[in-house]
Design an enzyme around this catalytic site. Sequence first.
Site, PDB file in Angstrom:
ATOM      1  N   TRP A 332     -31.637  19.230  11.012  1.00 15.74           N
ATOM      2  CA  TRP A 332     -30.855  17.924  10.381  1.00 15.74           C
ATOM      3  C   TRP A 332     -30.397  16.901  11.380  1.00 15.74           C
ATOM      4  O   TRP A 332     -30.191  15.981  11.157  1.00 15.74           O
ATOM      5  CB  TRP A 332     -29.760  18.673   9.709  1.00 15.74           C
ATOM      6  N   HIS A 333     -29.967  17.812  12.395  1.00 11.92           N
ATOM      7  CA  HIS A 333     -29.332  16.904  13.715  1.00 11.92           C
ATOM      8  C   HIS A 333     -30.502  15.957  14.290  1.00 11.92           C
ATOM      9  O   HIS A 333     -30.092  14.856  14.689  1.00 11.92           O
ATOM     10  CB  HIS A 333     -28.870  17.654  14.803  1.00 11.92           C
ATOM     11  N   GLY A 334     -32.031  16.145  14.213  1.00 12.30           N
ATOM     12  CA  GLY A 334     -32.905  15.159  14.707  1.00 12.30           C
ATOM     13  C   GLY A 334     -34.124  15.614  14.611  1.00 12.30           C
ATOM     14  O   GLY A 334     -34.398  16.735  14.442  1.00 12.30           O
ATOM     15  N   PHE A 498     -27.467  10.841  13.931  1.00 10.78           N
ATOM     16  CA  PHE A 498     -28.197  11.572  13.279  1.00 10.78           C
ATOM     17  C   PHE A 498     -27.865  11.477  11.585  1.00 10.78           C
ATOM     18  O   PHE A 498     -28.127  12.076  10.840  1.00 10.78           O
ATOM     19  CB  PHE A 498     -27.445  12.933  13.492  1.00 10.78           C
TER      20      PHE A 498
END
Lengths: 498, 345
Positions: A332-334, A498
């Site tokens: 999800w962060h990247g 993000f």
Amino acid sequence: MIFHSLEFLVFFVTTVTIYWALPHRWQNVLLLVASYMFYGWVHPWFLGLIFATTFIDYLSALGMGRWPARKKLFLWTSIVSNFGLLGFFKYFNFFVDNISAVAAAVGWHISGPVLSVLLPVGISFYTFQAMSYTIDVYWGRVQARRTFIDLALFVSFFPHLVAGPIMRARTLLPQVEQPRRFSANAARNSTVLIVWGLFKKLVIADNVGVIANKVFALQSPDFFPLWAGVFAFCIQIYADFSAYTDIARGTAKWLGFDLVVNFDHPYLAVGPADFWRRWNISLTTWFRDYVFLPLSYALSRRWDGIRWLGLDDDIWIYGTATLVTFLLSGLWHGASWNYVLWGAYHGVLLALARAGAATWKPRRSVRRWLTPFRILGMFALTNLGWLVFRETDLHTLVRDLALSPFHRSPFGRQAGAYLFLLAALYSLPLWIHSLWVYNRPAPQGADNGPSATRVDPIVGHEPTLWRVAAQTCLSGVLFAAILILRSRTSLDFIYFRF
Amino acid sequence: MHGFALWVVVAGTLLLPLALRPLARLGPDSTETFSYLPTLERTRTRTMPFDTVVVEQLREMRPEIVLIGDSMGGSRIDPTYFASQLGNRNVAPLFYNATGSAFWYLAFKNWVLAVTPRPRLAVFFFRDDQLTDPLFRVTGPYRATLDRVARSNEARLNVVLATRLQGPLYRLDALADEVYDQERLRQWLEPALVNAPVGLVARHKEARTLLGRMNSEIFCLEALRSMAQADVWQAEEATYDFDKSVATSVLPPLLALGKMAGVRMAFVRVQRRPENNRPPVQSPALQRYVSRLRGYLDKEGAFFHDDWGDPEQPLSMYADGDHLSSTFRHRYTDRFLQVNAPFFR
């Protein structure tokens, strides 16, 4: 539009002034227009995406209410379209690159298309927020809303649109729908909160961010400067992200809304589970409710009563569900493997801590004695995680992890110590604040967030004379510090990407 | 009571920092010099004086052509070879690493136009949207390079930066500095803070040189990762809005100066690093930007050349980032003169 700009100041003051002069329904219309203006300020085409997400979820939820037999179809429509948009903009190039790499490894040389489009800011945040609405409607926890404007405002409410906290429909939608009253007490507390947030961003995060950026721009840093850089990044990411949340909560309070607490002094955590109860709480609870718990239930039906390698079923279920949840949280962060690795690292830490807690249960007195060491240990483990998070090149990461502290040049040691002390100096107010809150007794019935048992001294009190004087001094000193100590280099909020 | 308390906190927040004014006077006596770019900082102690040597050299050289840019131009054109290929004309290279359009504007205004007779032609080398991005390399570590080329008052550039940074609200920021006078305190507090840990980690003798050594030994250019070294910057799609950005850029004043001084202006957009041995992908926004830039320069009577898509500039010619390998400077110079032969004739 960014919080620490004059544009935002004018925008916010104008919005608040008009807002409180309007009746409730028109307040929502104004907030929606303001939120869309805020979001489309630099890139008007972003508005198409957020509108599409909102509209699809609005129709899906209504469809679930109208045709209950086809609820699942509407849920999947919402999930596929939301994750489709997110996947296309955020992960398209990542998947193409990886497919090309895998193909090249087996001898096929294909060059996939490259998407040259900017990642829409905040797409991960509002997608998750919108998803929570349709999933909650599906589960029957929330009623489908008929008023499109209310739902659109729930998705796009500008204070938290770009970097959270991620609000749930059952928390924020009632606030959108019910008439709001101006509270001078809340506005006073939120003014201090906003100034504190600006201080954290402009003085702490941006100054230590320069140290971290310098170190991570080095080809092969020495052991000591590297870890000083990691420490600087550790401070930067907390100060930066929690600053955004504070400003978001503060501005929302001026408008009569309450956003959830997103950070609870995470670097005072005594273990991995405690850390995740304190860090990015709104995202962690999102993953807990929509990924971890459903997965745990599904696994417990299949693995009930098993015992592998001497460990009970609940350890296996918890470990697997945790690992999957954190892998997804990392992704999800990247769109990069280091984020996945970072998620896996924390998943493994949690599973190991759980297994450890099942086998070793010290007495309360021993636990209390161990607390400072547990905090220090967890802080060290968190720093290791931030190295994985910050270093996007996996080869460099392996090299960094293999660095030894022994036989290093005295100058490298000196440079590392200097950078560490400079970052520590800038972060001093952050530590003082955390320790002050930590050592305050909890007033009866006080609840300042999901896990906090103490009331934050900066906000949340009735206006006694000395308290108003203290808040005024604190806020004035923080503002003065912003004026004279803010970094010359203005860095973007980290979580914008993000 | 609640409403009153709110206004006390708001007013206190704004009024308490007024104490900075008398506090600033307690600090070491600084020779206060007003910055030539008050938008960036109210006062400034120059790291280097205005470079008059370059002006003297230009005066002596009497160039017909000046070449202006950063390492992108420097890694492509060999000025001596360039001059020889044009029949030994006087060519002055003004390629300065890590500079941007603000520097080039000042170099043209304060160095090139300070010399008579004026050159006939000025050629600027740039990447993508650098001509309309006046903020590129004017802050942070790059700030010092402007000192070399700036006079004591750069009002035009200041307005460009102010309108770009703060829009029509830029005067409000200047007002804040007028009210609180924070820059004066900042001038000595900032270095004091940065130097504070030095004494704790180094002995007296070493302490004095520690920061300098760190910059020259640990954070020197050679120690940076190749991409950071080459400064492969990626402009955001939103900045590829030519019509929006040109008004707050140095391009209009640059062209106006050229016209006024009778210097022909030429602009060369260098090709960035190819991808998979093909010219780098250009987004539709960038393509539109370049087309609008071309139209604008045509209208203003300036020459424009775009390297993008040149099959004679494959990936093998590139060193790090967007730089060409030095061994290909003659090849590039030849190609450049060949493609633009009618113009240079």
